[in-house]
Scaffold this motif. Structure first.
Motif: not given
Length: 324
Positions: A126-127, A129-132, A155-156, A304
């Motif tokens: 999750k971290k 992903s949040a940081e791309k 992040g995906d 995206k």
């Protein structure tokens, strides 16, 4: 580590015993927009990533786990195939992800030896992903026999591998959930690495500082064309849609007028015979893609898919003040 997406095989189970490797490269560089040629033998494996005009990178890895990169890797593959029978498969890779897979070997370390004693894998995912993150999490389970990788682009999560599945790329969420559960049950270590889109000392075509605007435009239109053609809700022919948009813009950018025929996009290739400046040419095409994406109601999807392209060419986009 050589990991490649294998969803789009073009041809499989060829053998280097009867192949001319260099001619094989020449043929498929003109045959596919972007892809990889994968070599596998009991003693070694290798991969050659390419776009329509250039070999992007080469990787060769033997049993001793001594990876060789770039032109040396290709030379080693040619030399090794003279004495060993490699099984060869060719796979098409979308233009928006081929540079990611080609540059995995050169990933830079962000976090090393994060222990499950202090770090939960699900929380780390999750971290990142949040940081791309564009890169991957390497997972080693304490039992020593299990592990894998989780791959990210902006992040995906685009897939994961697990030793339980012979490190074959898997895009199902269940695959990395298994890694989460095993890390909680048995403990383990995580390394996080960042992948750069472009490496001047690895790419055999134009370097980042010497990028050709037409190459940049070609990749943009390749991504756009594939996105439109894959959308079943869009019934109109892509070439027709694009030419209509060019006609609309011809009052501002006369070189886009199909009857003038200074700019042409056909069969995935770009040709320009006019004298417009680089910034004007790039601006005109990005406007067309942006407007047509909005007309077709695929703007969120394009935003995206274009994230890797925009990151790769951020220097050029910023230089000309272009947003898309």
């Amino acid at each position: 580590m050589i990991v490649i997406p294998k969803e789009k095989p073009v041809i499989l189970n060829m053998n280097t015993y009867y192949l001319d490797i260099e001619r094989l490269f020449e043929h498929y560089l003109g045959e596919l927009p972007t892809g990889v040629i994968y070599f596998k033998a009991p003693s070694a494996e290798g991969a050659v990533f390419f776009d329509e005009d250039n070999i992007i990178s080469g990787i060769y890895n033997d049993k001793k786990n001594n990876p060789i990169e770039g032109r040396d890797a290709i030379n080693q593959l040619i030399e090794a195939s003279a004495n060993n029978n490699f099984n060869v498969g060719i796979y098409e890779i979308p233009p928006e992800t081929v540079y990611f897979w080609a540059n995995l070997l050169y990933a830079e370390e962000l976090h090393k030896d994060l222990s499950t004693e202090f770090t939960d894998l699900e929380g780390l995912i999750k971290k990142m992903s949040a940081e791309k993150l564009t890169g991957y999490i390497e997972i080693s389970i304490n039992s020593g026999s299990d592990g894998g990788y989780i791959f990210f682009i902006i992040g995906d999560i685009i897939g994961s591998t697990s030793s339980l599945q012979n490190l074959e790329l898997n895009r199902a969420k269940e695959n990395w959930n298994i890694l989460i559960l095993k890390s909680r049950e048995e403990g383990g270590l995580f390394n996080v690495k960042k992948v750069s889109w472009d490496r001047d000392n690895n790419y055999f075509g134009p370097t980042h500082d010497d990028v050709k605007i037409l190459d940049m435009i070609k990749q943009l239109l390749n991504i756009f064309e594939q996105t439109v053609k894959k959308n079943k809700k869009i019934k109109a022919d892509f070439d027709t849609l694009l030419k209509k948009k060019f006609v609309e813009k011809a009052d501002i950018y006369d070189f886009l007028d199909p009857f003038v025929n200074e700019f042409e996009y056909s069969n995935g290739n770009v040709k320009f015979t006019g004298d417009a400046s680089e910034d004007e040419l790039l601006k005109s095409i990005t406007e067309c893609v942006s407007d047509l994406s909005s007309d077709l109601k695929i703007q969120p999807q394009m935003n995206k898919l274009l994230s890797p392209w925009k990151e790769k060419y951020s220097k050029e986009l910023n230089k000309f003040g272009i947003t898309i």
